[in-house]
Design an enzyme around this catalytic site. Structure first.
Site, PDB file in Angstrom:
ATOM      1  N   SER A 137      10.048 -29.224 -16.388  1.00 44.77           N
ATOM      2  CA  SER A 137       9.195 -29.504 -15.235  1.00 44.77           C
ATOM      3  C   SER A 137       7.890 -30.079 -15.792  1.00 44.77           C
ATOM      4  CB  SER A 137       8.935 -28.197 -14.478  1.00 44.77           C
ATOM      5  OG  SER A 137       8.067 -28.416 -13.406  1.00 44.77           O
ATOM      6  N   LYS A 163      12.008 -33.165 -14.249  1.00 41.15           N
ATOM      7  CA  LYS A 163      11.413 -32.947 -12.930  1.00 41.15           C
ATOM      8  C   LYS A 163       9.947 -33.318 -13.016  1.00 41.15           C
ATOM      9  CE  LYS A 163      10.069 -28.596 -10.747  1.00 41.15           C
ATOM     10  NZ  LYS A 163      10.561 -27.277 -10.304  1.00 41.15           N
ATOM     11  N   LYS A 165       6.308 -33.493 -11.117  1.00 44.01           N
ATOM     12  CA  LYS A 165       5.524 -33.016  -9.985  1.00 44.01           C
ATOM     13  C   LYS A 165       4.897 -34.220  -9.304  1.00 44.01           C
ATOM     14  CE  LYS A 165       5.955 -28.528 -10.488  1.00 44.01           C
ATOM     15  NZ  LYS A 165       6.439 -27.639  -9.418  1.00 44.01           N
ATOM     16  N   ASP A 190       9.218 -32.925  -7.525  1.00 43.83           N
ATOM     17  CA  ASP A 190       8.874 -31.669  -6.827  1.00 43.83           C
ATOM     18  C   ASP A 190       7.487 -31.823  -6.213  1.00 43.83           C
ATOM     19  OD1 ASP A 190       8.498 -29.101  -5.906  1.00 43.83           O
ATOM     20  OD2 ASP A 190       8.560 -28.136  -7.879  1.00 43.83           O
ATOM     21  N   GLU A 215      12.327 -32.002  -4.289  1.00 42.08           N
ATOM     22  CA  GLU A 215      12.152 -30.562  -4.085  1.00 42.08           C
ATOM     23  C   GLU A 215      10.962 -30.297  -3.172  1.00 42.08           C
ATOM     24  OE1 GLU A 215      11.838 -28.534  -7.839  1.00 42.08           O
ATOM     25  OE2 GLU A 215      11.301 -26.623  -6.929  1.00 42.08           O
ATOM     26  N   ASP A 240      12.666 -24.905  -2.283  1.00 39.42           N
ATOM     27  CA  ASP A 240      12.125 -23.894  -3.197  1.00 39.42           C
ATOM     28  C   ASP A 240      11.342 -22.897  -2.339  1.00 39.42           C
ATOM     29  OD1 ASP A 240      10.457 -22.465  -4.949  1.00 39.42           O
ATOM     30  OD2 ASP A 240       9.856 -24.165  -6.164  1.00 39.42           O
ATOM     31  N   LYS A 264      14.596 -18.809  -7.372  1.00 33.36           N
ATOM     32  CA  LYS A 264      13.678 -18.098  -8.264  1.00 33.36           C
ATOM     33  C   LYS A 264      13.876 -16.630  -7.940  1.00 33.36           C
ATOM     34  CE  LYS A 264      10.335 -21.814  -8.638  1.00 33.36           C
ATOM     35  NZ  LYS A 264       9.041 -22.360  -8.180  1.00 33.36           N
ATOM     36  N   GLY A 292      11.551 -22.215 -12.294  1.00 28.20           N
ATOM     37  CA  GLY A 292      10.690 -21.511 -13.241  1.00 28.20           C
ATOM     38  C   GLY A 292       9.336 -21.225 -12.626  1.00 28.20           C
TER      39      GLY A 292
HETATM   40  O1  OSB Z   1       7.462 -25.346  -7.804  1.00 30.41           O
HETATM   41  O2  OSB Z   1       8.831 -25.022  -9.371  1.00 30.41           O
HETATM   42  C1  OSB Z   1       7.681 -24.920  -8.927  1.00 30.41           C
HETATM   43  C2  OSB Z   1       5.407 -23.486 -11.636  1.00 30.41           C
HETATM   44  C3  OSB Z   1       4.594 -22.685 -10.874  1.00 30.41           C
HETATM   45  C4  OSB Z   1       4.748 -22.648  -9.523  1.00 30.41           C
HETATM   46  C5  OSB Z   1       5.746 -23.412  -8.904  1.00 30.41           C
HETATM   47  C6  OSB Z   1       6.581 -24.204  -9.659  1.00 30.41           C
HETATM   48  C7  OSB Z   1       6.381 -24.262 -11.039  1.00 30.41           C
HETATM   49  C8  OSB Z   1       7.153 -25.113 -11.918  1.00 30.41           C
HETATM   50  C9  OSB Z   1       7.156 -24.710 -13.347  1.00 30.41           C
HETATM   51  O3  OSB Z   1       7.664 -26.166 -11.593  1.00 30.41           O
HETATM   52  C10 OSB Z   1       8.487 -24.558 -13.907  1.00 30.41           C
HETATM   53  C11 OSB Z   1       8.413 -23.968 -15.268  1.00 30.41           C
HETATM   54  O4  OSB Z   1       8.377 -22.719 -15.396  1.00 30.41           O
HETATM   55  O5  OSB Z   1       8.400 -24.738 -16.204  1.00 30.41           O
HETATM   56 MG    MG Z   2       9.249 -26.102  -6.939  1.00 28.20          MG
END
Ligand code: OSB
Ligand code: MG
Length: 378
Positions: A137, A163, A165, A190, A215, A240, A264, A292
């Site tokens: 991510s 992924k 952001k 995401d 996402e 999510d 999660k 994650g």
């Molecule tokens: O939306 O998946 C998410 C981290 C914190 C809060 C929300 C998200 C995330 C990540 C991190 O995308 C994923 C990771 O642990 O690498």
């Molecule tokens: Mg997410």
């Protein structure tokens, strides 16, 4: 199983790199580590994935501590638990919400249960895979070039899915440039709820890049507008933030709000609920992957175990410890080889908590025994 003692520890680990999403930037990770100790002296471990601030969801480290201390721990200390499934099905049912707090304590009991059976956590959950595929991510960066550099490095390390952001203004141009350099990589975006249906043109523009999924584009508590959006996009929507339970998953599938779900463990209240969502999604042909929350090795170990279930068919977010921390708190740390993690076969979570490192990063801790608790809600 009788739990005689629960220890909560507040740990703080510095992130190697700041992690930026549409809701903010994390520089470090504060979290609660839960240790549940049985009357025969075995420890089970898990972590709460709640963050310091209520930005991803409404829970925080402090609300989790309060709910654990005043409600959940007294219940676990007072009752004889035959199987960890009873925790969400019987003991925690009257406490609403607070999924991450519930999952943290339930997860520690699951680890303890597996250790008492002499079986791996994967095994007691019904996991079938010996190895899992993982992706990364990648947070919002200051330039598209720096995003491209990270993708290049992670591709070289063998990660199976990328992924990115996104948020309004850091989306179409980013994806376009990445796709020009990497036309074929498994790529997804995401949004962490950064858009509304008014952004339909921008979201439709993302439909042209052969993304694996988008996402959580819309509100954190929505499944209605997502159904509307999904009917207008060919790219699968993955939910999510909107999915907290088996019931949420059932309704989202019924409405057509998504074609993929990210599980999660913390967000859905634990491993038992995760298994149920897994089975429902398998029945409905909805692929899963494990999300994650910038976990330490303890949370990563739980993610690895649930990902070993058969319907986790898409690579998840559980990347190597070394991408996040200068040192992790387990021995060994979580390592990734060619985009794969071997599912441990040792009893329980299969990654040993290092007391030396745990003590080094602990800011505050508290031990709970039944005798000291007014088990008012137990
Ligand atoms: O939306 O998946 C998410 C981290 C914190 C809060 C929300 C998200 C995330 C990540 C991190 O995308 C994923 C990771 O642990 O690498
Ligand atoms: Mg997410």
């Amino acid at each position: 199983m009788k739990i005689k003692q629960v220890i909560l520890r507040h740990l703080k680990l510095d992130l190697l790199e700041p992690f930026t999403t549409s809701f903010g930037t994390e520089y470090d990770r504060d979290f609660i580590l839960v240790e549940a100790i049985s009357d025969d002296g075995i420890s089970g471990w898990a972590e709460s994935v709640a963050m310091l601030d209520p930005l991803y969801n409404e829970e925080t480290l402090k609300t989790n501590w309060h709910i654990l201390e005043d409600y959940l721990i007294p219940i676990i200390l007072k009752n004889e638990i035959k199987h960890p499934d009873e925790i969400s099905e019987k003991y925690f049912t009257h406490i609403r919400g607070n999924y991450m707090a519930k999952a943290a304590l339930e997860g520690a009991v699951w680890d303890l249960y597996a250790k008492k059976q002499g079986a791996s956590l994967s095994n007691v959950l019904g996991g079938t895979k010996k190895k899992i595929e993982v992706g990364v991510s990648i947070g919002i960066k200051d330039s598209i070039d720096s995003t491209l550099d990270i993708i290049e490095a992670r591709l070289g390390e063998g990660y199976k899915r990328f992924k990115l952001k996104i948020k309004p203004g850091w989306d179409v141009e980013l994806i376009d440039k990445v796709r020009k350099v990497y036309p074929e990589i498994p790529l997804m975006a995401d949004a962490n709820s950064a858009y509304t249906l008014k952004d339909i043109d921008r979201l439709s523009a993302l439909d042209d890049f052969n993304l694996m999924m988008i996402e959580q584009p819309l509100a954190y508590n929505d499944i209605i507008d997502h159904a509307d959006l999904q009917s207008r996009l060919k790219t699968p929507i993955c939910l999510d933030e909107s999915i907290h339970s088996l019931e949420d998953a059932r309704k989202a599938i019924k409405l057509g709000s998504c074609k993929i779900i990210n599980i999660k463990i913390g967000r859905v209240g634990g491993l038992t609920e995760s298994k149920k969502i897994h089975d429902l999604c398998l029945e409905h042909g909805i692929p899963l992957w494990c999300g994650g929350m910038l976990e330490s090795g303890i949370g990563r170990a739980h993610n690895i175990a649930i990902t070993s279930l058969p319907n986790f068919t898409l690579p998840g977010d559980t990347a190597a410890s070394s991408l996040y921390w200068a040192e992790d708190i387990t021995d060994p740390e979580v390592t990734v080889e060619n985009g794969m993690i071997s599912v441990p076969e040792l009893p329980g979570i299969g990654y040993e908590p290092s007391m030396e490192k745990i003590n080094k990063y602990t800011i505050h801790s508290q031990t709970y025994h039944l005798s000291e608790n007014v088990a008012r809600n137990a």
